[in-house]
Design a protein around this motif. Structure first.
Motif, short mmCIF file in Angstrom:
data_model
loop_
_atom_site.label_atom_id
_atom_site.label_comp_id
_atom_site.label_asym_id
_atom_site.label_seq_id
_atom_site.Cartn_x
_atom_site.Cartn_y
_atom_site.Cartn_z
N ASP A 161 -48.89 -27.21 7.16
CA ASP A 161 -50.04 -27.08 6.58
C ASP A 161 -50.24 -26.19 5.56
N VAL A 162 -51.13 -26.20 4.63
CA VAL A 162 -51.14 -25.35 3.16
C VAL A 162 -51.11 -23.98 3.46
N THR A 163 -52.06 -23.68 4.64
CA THR A 163 -51.93 -22.13 4.77
C THR A 163 -50.61 -21.57 5.08
N THR A 164 -49.97 -22.27 6.02
CA THR A 164 -48.71 -21.75 6.59
C THR A 164 -47.66 -21.96 5.44
N GLN A 165 -47.87 -23.02 4.77
CA GLN A 165 -46.72 -23.18 3.68
C GLN A 165 -46.78 -21.99 2.79
N ALA A 166 -48.03 -21.57 2.31
CA ALA A 166 -48.28 -20.41 1.34
C ALA A 166 -47.61 -19.10 2.00
N ASN A 167 -47.79 -18.89 3.34
CA ASN A 167 -47.41 -17.64 4.06
C ASN A 167 -45.67 -17.82 4.05
N ILE A 168 -45.19 -18.92 4.29
CA ILE A 168 -43.57 -19.05 4.22
C ILE A 168 -43.25 -18.91 2.63
N LEU A 169 -43.80 -19.36 1.67
CA LEU A 169 -43.34 -19.21 0.36
C LEU A 169 -43.38 -17.63 -0.07
N ASP A 170 -44.67 -17.07 0.38
CA ASP A 170 -44.74 -15.73 0.09
C ASP A 170 -43.46 -14.73 0.99
N LEU A 171 -43.17 -15.15 2.10
CA LEU A 171 -42.22 -14.36 2.81
C LEU A 171 -40.96 -14.64 2.14
N LEU A 172 -40.49 -15.90 1.63
CA LEU A 172 -39.12 -16.09 0.95
C LEU A 172 -39.21 -15.32 -0.20
N SER A 173 -40.43 -15.33 -1.02
CA SER A 173 -40.39 -14.21 -2.43
C SER A 173 -40.01 -12.88 -2.15
N THR A 174 -40.57 -12.51 -0.99
CA THR A 174 -40.52 -10.89 -0.45
C THR A 174 -38.89 -10.58 -0.04
N LEU A 175 -38.47 -11.62 0.75
CA LEU A 175 -37.12 -11.30 1.16
C LEU A 175 -36.25 -11.54 -0.02
N GLN A 176 -36.30 -12.57 -0.62
CA GLN A 176 -35.55 -12.80 -2.05
C GLN A 176 -35.42 -11.20 -2.91
N ALA A 177 -36.62 -10.57 -3.03
CA ALA A 177 -36.75 -9.36 -3.72
C ALA A 177 -36.04 -8.22 -2.94
N ASP A 178 -36.34 -8.42 -1.68
CA ASP A 178 -35.47 -7.21 -0.84
C ASP A 178 -33.93 -7.32 -0.82
N PHE A 179 -33.31 -8.56 -0.84
CA PHE A 179 -32.02 -8.76 -0.49
C PHE A 179 -31.45 -9.27 -1.64
N ASN A 180 -31.94 -9.34 -2.99
CA ASN A 180 -31.50 -9.85 -4.03
C ASN A 180 -30.78 -11.24 -3.79
N LEU A 181 -31.52 -12.00 -2.99
CA LEU A 181 -30.89 -13.37 -2.89
C LEU A 181 -31.00 -14.31 -3.96
N SER A 182 -30.01 -15.18 -3.97
CA SER A 182 -30.32 -16.53 -4.71
C SER A 182 -30.51 -17.54 -3.90
N VAL A 183 -31.69 -18.51 -4.52
CA VAL A 183 -32.15 -19.25 -3.63
C VAL A 183 -32.21 -20.81 -4.45
N LEU A 184 -31.60 -21.58 -3.54
CA LEU A 184 -31.64 -23.15 -4.12
C LEU A 184 -32.76 -23.78 -3.29
N PHE A 185 -34.07 -23.98 -3.87
CA PHE A 185 -34.86 -24.60 -3.22
C PHE A 185 -35.13 -26.00 -3.49
N VAL A 186 -34.93 -27.04 -2.55
CA VAL A 186 -34.93 -28.29 -2.64
C VAL A 186 -36.31 -28.58 -2.29
N THR A 187 -37.12 -29.67 -3.17
CA THR A 187 -38.60 -29.98 -3.00
C THR A 187 -38.90 -31.05 -3.84
#
Length: 344
Positions: free
Chosen positions: A205-231
Motif C-alpha cells: 500500500d502507498v503508506t508502506t511503500q513510502a516507508n520502504i522508499l525512505d528506508l532504502l534512501s537512508t540505508l543508501q546514504a549510510d552504506f554508500n550503496l549503489s542501487v539499481l531500482f527496477v520499476t
C-alpha cells in the motif's frame, strides 16, 4: 524529487558498466531477445532507475547483472564490467561461470537482490534467523553466535521491532511491509556494494511503500550503496532516482539524470510514459492520456524502431524501416530516436 543533486563536475566513479548486453531465451516457439543490446552504467553511491512497461526487459537486465538468468535463457554477448574497488581492473561478470566459486562469492555478498514478491523470496519452513545466519556465515566467514548478533543488528537497522524475538519467526508471521523489510535485511546482511531492487514496492500500500522508499534512501546514504531500482512507477522514480534508464522491447531508448528525463524528455516513448501519469489538478472530467496499443510480442518484433507502431511522431518510410542509433542530446542525455538523428 531526489534528495541529492547529481555532481556533473567530474567523471563518475563507475561500479557497473553494462556494455551492449544481449540476453536471449530459447524455446519451442522461437528466439526471445529479452535484452537486446543494452548499455548503461551505475556510478558508485547513486540510484539508477530502470523504467518501462511490462515486457521491456527490465527484470532480466537485473538478473543478467546477477548472472542468474532464469532457465531457458542466457547472456549470449556483451559485457558487464564490475569494479568492486575503485582504481583496480574490473571483473567481467558475463565471463564468469554462473555456478562458479568466483560468481557465488559476488552474488549475495557484493551484489544483492530485493525481490518483487517477498513471500516467494523467503523460505516458509525456516525461521528468518536461520535464513539470515546461513547467508552471513556463507559470505562473511563468521561463527554462529557472531552471525546471529550480526543478523539481529541488521534486522534492527531496517526497522524490525524486537529483532531478537523476531529471529525465531517465520515469513507468514510478518505483514507484507515487514516481510519486505526482512528481504531488505537479508540483502543487506553482507553489506553489498550494489543493491538490485526488482519492483520491491509493487505489492505494498502507498503508506508502506513510502516507508520502504525512505528506508532504502537512508540505508543508501549510510552504506554508500549503489542501487539499481527496477520499476514501472514514475512516481517512485521521481522520489529516489539520480539517473534514469528507459527501456522498451529489450532496448534502452533514453538515459539521463532524473531532472532531464522528467523536464526535457527526448524520446516519444518517455514523453508518453510521463503524460500517462495521473496529476492531482488535472480535473475530474478529463481522460487520462494512454499509450495506444501494447508492447509487441518479442517473437514478432516490428521492423525499424520497435516503438513506431505506437508512436504519434512516427514517420512513414523512416521509422518503420531503419533501427535508431543512440544520439547525444546533451551532456549525459542520450536518446535512440530517428527524429533526433535526422535533425542533427
Amino acid at each position: 524529487m531526489p534528495a541529492k543533486e547529481p555532481d556533473r563536475s567530474a567523471a563518475p566513479d563507475l561500479l557497473i558498466e553494462v556494455d551492449n548486453l544481449h540476453t536471449h531465451f530459447f524455446g519451442n516457439a522461437g528466439l526471445v531477445r529479452a535484452v537486446d543490446g543494452v548499455s548503461f552504467s551505475i556510478p558508485r553511491g547513486r540510484t539508477v532507475c530502470v523504467v518501462g512497461e511490462s515486457g521491456s526487459g527490465k527484470s532480466i537486465t537485473g538478473r543478467s547483472i546477477l548472472n542468474q538468468v532464469p532457465r531457458g535463457g542466457r547472456v549470449v554477448s556483451g559485457a558487464i564490467r564490475y569494479r568492486p574497488d575503485a582504481g583496480k581492473p574490473p571483473v567481467d561478470i558475463v565471463a564468469l561461470d554462473p555456478r562458479g566459486k568466483e560468481m557465488r562469492a559476488i552474488r549475495g555478498a557484493q551484489i544483492a537482490l530485493i525481490s518483487q514478491e517477498p513471500m516467494a523470496a523467503l523460505s516458509p519452513v525456516h525461521t528468518i534467523g536461520n535464513q539470515m545466519i546461513e547467508v552471513i556465515r556463507l559470505h562473511l566467514n563468521m561463527g554462529r553466535r557472531e552471525a546471529k548478533e550480526h543478523a539481529i543488528e541488521t534486522l534492527a537497522l531496517v526497522g524490525i521491532p524486537r529483532p531478537t524475538e523476531r529471529m525465531e519467526s517465520y515469513a507468514f508471521q510478518f505483514s507484507g511491509g515487514m516481510r519486505q523489510r526482512v528481504c531488505i535485511a537479508l540483502a543487506l546482511s553482507c553489506r553489498p556494494k550494489l543493491l538490485i531492487a526488482d519492483e520491491p514496492t509493487t505489492a505494498l500500500d502507498v503508506t508502506t511503500q513510502a516507508n520502504i522508499l525512505d528506508l532504502l534512501s537512508t540505508l543508501q546514504a549510510d552504506f554508500n550503496l549503489s542501487v539499481l531500482f527496477v520499476t514501472h512507477d514514475l512516481g517512485v522514480v521521481s522520489e529516489i532516482a539520480d539517473d534514469v534508464v528507459v527501456m522498451y522491447l529489450g532496448k534502452v531508448v533514453e538515459t539521463g539524470d532524473v531532472d532531464t528525463i522528467f523536464h526535457a524528455p527526448a524520446h516519444p516513448y518517455t514523453r508518453a510514459l510521463l503524460q500517462s501519469v495521473p496529476r492531482m489538478h488535472a480535473g475530474g472530467t478529463k481522460r487520462l492520456p494512454t499509450i495506444e496499443g501494447m508492447v509487441p510480442s518479442p517473437l514478432d518484433r516490428p521492423q525499424g524502431c520497435g516503438f513506431h507502431p505506437r508512436c504519434a511522431k512516427a514517420v512513414a518510410g523512416l521509422c518503420d524501416r531503419k533501427a535508431p542509433e543512440p544520439v547525444t542530446i546533451s551532456k549525459g542525455h542520450v536518446a535512440s530516436c530517428l527524429l533526433h538523428g535526422e535533425t542533427r
